[in-house]
Design a protein around this motif. Sequence first.
Motif, short mmCIF file in Angstrom:
data_model
loop_
_atom_site.label_atom_id
_atom_site.label_comp_id
_atom_site.label_asym_id
_atom_site.label_seq_id
_atom_site.Cartn_x
_atom_site.Cartn_y
_atom_site.Cartn_z
N UNK A 77 0.82 -1.21 0.00
CA UNK A 77 0.00 0.00 0.00
C UNK A 77 0.86 1.26 0.00
N UNK A 78 1.73 1.42 -1.00
CA UNK A 78 2.66 2.56 -1.00
C UNK A 78 1.96 3.92 -0.99
N UNK B 246 4.95 -15.56 -5.89
CA UNK B 246 3.80 -14.66 -6.00
C UNK B 246 4.12 -13.55 -7.00
N UNK B 247 3.20 -13.31 -7.92
CA UNK B 247 3.46 -12.37 -9.01
C UNK B 247 2.21 -11.55 -9.32
N UNK C 126 -11.01 -10.72 -4.02
CA UNK C 126 -10.03 -10.06 -3.19
C UNK C 126 -10.00 -8.56 -3.47
N UNK C 127 -10.03 -8.19 -4.75
CA UNK C 127 -10.04 -6.77 -5.13
C UNK C 127 -11.31 -6.08 -4.64
N UNK C 128 -12.43 -6.78 -4.73
CA UNK C 128 -13.70 -6.20 -4.27
C UNK C 128 -13.69 -5.97 -2.76
N UNK C 129 -13.11 -6.91 -2.00
CA UNK C 129 -13.01 -6.76 -0.55
C UNK C 129 -12.13 -5.57 -0.19
N UNK C 130 -11.03 -5.41 -0.93
CA UNK C 130 -10.14 -4.28 -0.67
C UNK C 130 -10.86 -2.96 -0.95
N UNK C 131 -11.58 -2.90 -2.04
CA UNK C 131 -12.31 -1.68 -2.38
C UNK C 131 -13.36 -1.36 -1.32
N UNK C 132 -14.04 -2.37 -0.82
CA UNK C 132 -15.05 -2.17 0.21
C UNK C 132 -14.43 -1.67 1.51
N UNK C 133 -13.30 -2.29 1.89
CA UNK C 133 -12.61 -1.87 3.12
C UNK C 133 -12.12 -0.43 2.99
N UNK D 52 -4.64 -10.62 -0.87
CA UNK D 52 -4.24 -11.23 -2.13
C UNK D 52 -4.12 -10.18 -3.22
N UNK D 53 -5.11 -9.30 -3.30
CA UNK D 53 -5.07 -8.20 -4.27
C UNK D 53 -3.99 -7.19 -3.89
N UNK D 54 -3.90 -6.87 -2.61
CA UNK D 54 -2.92 -5.86 -2.16
C UNK D 54 -1.51 -6.29 -2.55
N UNK D 55 -1.15 -7.54 -2.30
CA UNK D 55 0.21 -7.98 -2.57
C UNK D 55 0.47 -8.22 -4.05
N UNK D 56 -0.39 -8.98 -4.69
CA UNK D 56 -0.12 -9.36 -6.07
C UNK D 56 -0.32 -8.19 -7.03
N UNK D 57 -1.37 -7.40 -6.83
CA UNK D 57 -1.77 -6.43 -7.86
C UNK D 57 -1.47 -4.98 -7.49
N UNK D 58 -1.52 -4.63 -6.21
CA UNK D 58 -1.05 -3.30 -5.79
C UNK D 58 0.47 -3.34 -5.65
N UNK D 59 0.98 -4.47 -5.17
CA UNK D 59 2.41 -4.67 -5.16
C UNK D 59 3.06 -4.72 -3.80
#
Length: 493
Positions: free
Chosen positions: A60-61, A100-101, A129-136, A208-215
Amino acid sequence: MRGNVIIIGAGFGGLSCAIRLASQGVQVTILERQQHVGGKLQQIERDGYHFDRGPSTITMPSTFRSVFDHAGVTMEDYVQLYELEPRTRNVFADGTVVDLSGDRGWMKEQIAAYSPEDAARYDAFMDESAALYAEANRHFLGKLLLSPSDKYNLQMLRSLLRVRPTVKLDKLLRSYFQHPHTLAMFGRYATYVGSSPYQSPSIFAMMGHVEAEVGIYGVKGGTYQLIEGMTRLAQEKGVQIITCIEVRQIVVRNGKVAGVDTDQGFREADQVVANGDVLSVNRLLLAPEHRKEMSDARIRKYEPSISGFVTLAGVRRQYDALLHHTVFFPERYEPEFDHIFLDRKMPDDPTIYICYSGYSEAGMAPAGASNLFILVNAPYLSDSWNWEQQTERYGAFVLEQLAARGITGLNQSDVLIRYTPRDIERDTLAHQGSIYGISSNSVKQTFMRPGNRSRDVQGLWYVGGTTHPGGGTPIVTLSGQLVGERLASEILR
């Protein structure tokens, strides 16, 4: 400068709060009991080896960037982050490796090598995972929940229903995956908030979304450079930072903060922000008559989070098996959490995490050598495990486990330093040595953490992992920003 705010503790939460306040013209003093700022994150340099003792996985940079943006400066003038790809190497007991990529296609190829069924469900899981992150982000992480109307309203109720708070993380994962490797790889995200995947709510699947896709990101010069950069910015904004000073009591008069008593005398304050474990702050710094809502009986009802047993190893060899972040999983994952939370003893077959920052950046260790931060999850302090008796034995056991996985020679390290939950409690006053404050092993402790504003003492605020929005380095930093913004608005109105 207006107001007079004292912040107790110079961790991520305290520094970010101080920067936000000072950037808006508030007078701020930080009092830190340790020799150096940083809280649980400290920098260790020994014989040419550089270690960060504490948080090492930076996600979460944008959370860190916002600290600098709101202060009107460019983050890169203070600290540089770099993205890791692959993110983390996951090594399983049977020798299977999954890196993990952010590349979903490559992730599916790696998972398909041991479970085509899990690979086929990976996209669907990542979408959830992305939807949960957006909701949070939308309803929980980005706002203070200070009043009953903040917490108990139709919008919050709808949000809670969407994230299904009563569904455990492991149960959600099993609705997508069946293989133990995949379940362990994503179940581990509960430990990022000091909890068990078999007890914590499914909201943490968002990682899962935070690490793989946000980075996942490294920090040039080591993770402690984040602290160094924030400290420099705070001082440029006029924050006074005093180290090696012990706050002995938060002084309360007529129900309101009056200042703090320290080992160097009394310091007056209009507002006090405690950047530390809420339970420890109340237990150690407030007289019982000033904390009716946080009595000793109530403190005992909270379940502390996981702690950690750390080994810092500087060794004259390098390992092809290691990336910047590497996780070695046991044959069976669930028993580790029974040992930690039920028996309150160290795991017989632990998950072992290694941060090797020298993989990404030369100069972190002598040429041809490795600087390894080795972490094993540990129970919070209790009578069930005696670290004075067990440190050397269990430390040797961890090195034996790694040797069996091919990470050999650590017992001949140039540098070998061990750091236990007892040391964490001594240095940071963490309640029972816990890393993340309270666990998130229940709906209540996840979504209804102790509030950021004291219900007992007017003018007393809390930032850090025990309070809202929760544990983890970026979230703690966010707590400081949220409190700083709110407090500045009250002081300057």
